[in-house]
Every structure is written in C-alpha cells, then in structure tokens.
Design a protein around this motif. Structure first.
Motif, PDB file in Angstrom:
ATOM      1  N   ALA A 137     -10.918   0.390  11.982  1.00  0.00           N
ATOM      2  CA  ALA A 137      -9.897   1.157  11.257  1.00  0.00           C
ATOM      3  C   ALA A 137     -10.028   2.656  11.515  1.00  0.00           C
ATOM      4  O   ALA A 137      -9.037   3.386  11.461  1.00  0.00           O
ATOM      5  N   GLY A 166       0.773  -1.241   0.000  1.00  0.00           N
ATOM      6  CA  GLY A 166       0.000   0.000   0.000  1.00  0.00           C
ATOM      7  C   GLY A 166       0.798   1.282   0.000  1.00  0.00           C
ATOM      8  O   GLY A 166       0.293   2.310   0.439  1.00  0.00           O
ATOM      9  N   ILE A 210      -0.840  -3.683   9.171  1.00  0.00           N
ATOM     10  CA  ILE A 210      -1.654  -3.776   7.960  1.00  0.00           C
ATOM     11  C   ILE A 210      -2.641  -4.933   8.126  1.00  0.00           C
ATOM     12  O   ILE A 210      -2.249  -6.067   8.405  1.00  0.00           O
ATOM     13  N   THR A 230       2.718   1.457  11.111  1.00  0.00           N
ATOM     14  CA  THR A 230       1.409   0.907  11.445  1.00  0.00           C
ATOM     15  C   THR A 230       1.285  -0.534  10.965  1.00  0.00           C
ATOM     16  O   THR A 230       2.002  -0.971  10.083  1.00  0.00           O
ATOM     17  N   THR A 266      -3.594  -0.029   8.956  1.00  0.00           N
ATOM     18  CA  THR A 266      -4.083   0.299   7.628  1.00  0.00           C
ATOM     19  C   THR A 266      -4.964  -0.849   7.161  1.00  0.00           C
ATOM     20  O   THR A 266      -4.579  -2.016   7.261  1.00  0.00           O
ATOM     21  N   ARG A 290       3.855   1.956   1.504  1.00  0.00           N
ATOM     22  CA  ARG A 290       4.836   2.113   2.583  1.00  0.00           C
ATOM     23  C   ARG A 290       5.340   0.734   2.989  1.00  0.00           C
ATOM     24  O   ARG A 290       4.624  -0.253   2.878  1.00  0.00           O
ATOM     25  N   LYS A 346      -6.980  -2.817   4.152  1.00  0.00           N
ATOM     26  CA  LYS A 346      -7.061  -3.045   2.708  1.00  0.00           C
ATOM     27  C   LYS A 346      -8.012  -4.197   2.454  1.00  0.00           C
ATOM     28  O   LYS A 346      -7.925  -5.225   3.130  1.00  0.00           O
ATOM     29  N   SER A 355       6.636   2.446   7.231  1.00  0.00           N
ATOM     30  CA  SER A 355       5.381   2.642   7.942  1.00  0.00           C
ATOM     31  C   SER A 355       5.519   2.021   9.326  1.00  0.00           C
ATOM     32  O   SER A 355       6.112   0.975   9.483  1.00  0.00           O
TER      33      SER A 355
END
Length: 141
Positions: free
Chosen positions: A98, A36, A75, A73, A104, A38, A106, A71
C-alpha cells in the motif's frame, strides 16, 4: 452484517432507483460511505448494469453533487477477524504494498468466511485462502 453492493442496488431499486433520482443519489452516497469516503470507479459499471442505465448518468450525478466524490484507485480490504487476523504476514505484505500507492487499504471486521481464510476483497471481489503471492498479483495489475 457485511455490506454487499449487489444487495444495496437491489434495495434502492425497490425504493425507485433509477427512475427516482433521489434513490439513485442515496445509493451513491451509501457506496461512498462504505468504500471509505470515495466512490470507486469500478462500482459505476456494477451499479449501471444493476439499474439498467448507462454509467454516464452516474458520472453526471457525481459531477453535479459536490458531496459525491469519485476515486480512481482500487480498494483492497483485508479481513481482520479473529481467524484471518492471525495471518500477520499477509497484513504486513498488504501494508508494505500500500505504501507504493495504486490502491486504498482497509482492514475490515470479519468477512464471515472463516473456514476459507485468510480472506481479502479486491474491488469488491472476495478472495478466499489469500496468499502474499495473490496479493502481489492483484496489486501489480
């Protein structure tokens, strides 16, 4: 075809990584693209172990190349395939969680685990028969 970090590492090792820095940079770019935009922090350990190098080398490369971005964070990938996508409650729960941040989200095409769905992937680890309870547990950590 579902992207797999371990397979990507194996491929770039055949291309000369880690000795060939350009192959290592190509691997990092692929990870960034597949995650995504990062590079998730958790992937550095997997890449370093897979290539037999220290994670600090990867961090130095990321800092040196402006187009590579790290990143911090987590995922969460939720399968949106034809079978798993029917679990609207799980998708709604993921979207709600989220909004509070920390990861993140997705929605991805079929993870090819239809008989074991609904499926989700948290920081690269696949979870079959996913429930809202599991989702809350993962995102609370």
């Amino acid at each position: 075809m579902v992207w797999n970090l371990e397979e990507a590492i194996g491929y770039y090792k055949t291309q000369g990584a880690p000795a060939d820095q350009s192959a290592l940079i190509s691997l990092l770019r692929e990870v960034q693209r597949e995650c995504g935009g990062r590079i998730p922090q958790w992937t550095l350990t997997t890449i370093a172990e897979g290539c037999g190098i220290k994670a600090g080398i990867l961090l130095a490369l990321i800092r040196r190349i402006p187009s590579l971005q790290l990143s911090d964070t987590h995922i969460l990938e939720v399968c949106a395939g034809p079978n798993c996508g029917k679990s609207a409650a799980l998708a709604a729960c993921a979207e709600k969680l989220a909004k509070s941040g920390g990861f993140t989200l997705k929605f991805v095409p079929c993870m090819r685990q239809c008989g074991k769905g609904p499926n989700l992937r948290w920081d690269g680890t696949l979870y079959n028969h996913a429930t809202e309870e599991l989702l809350r547990k993962l995102t609370a950590e």
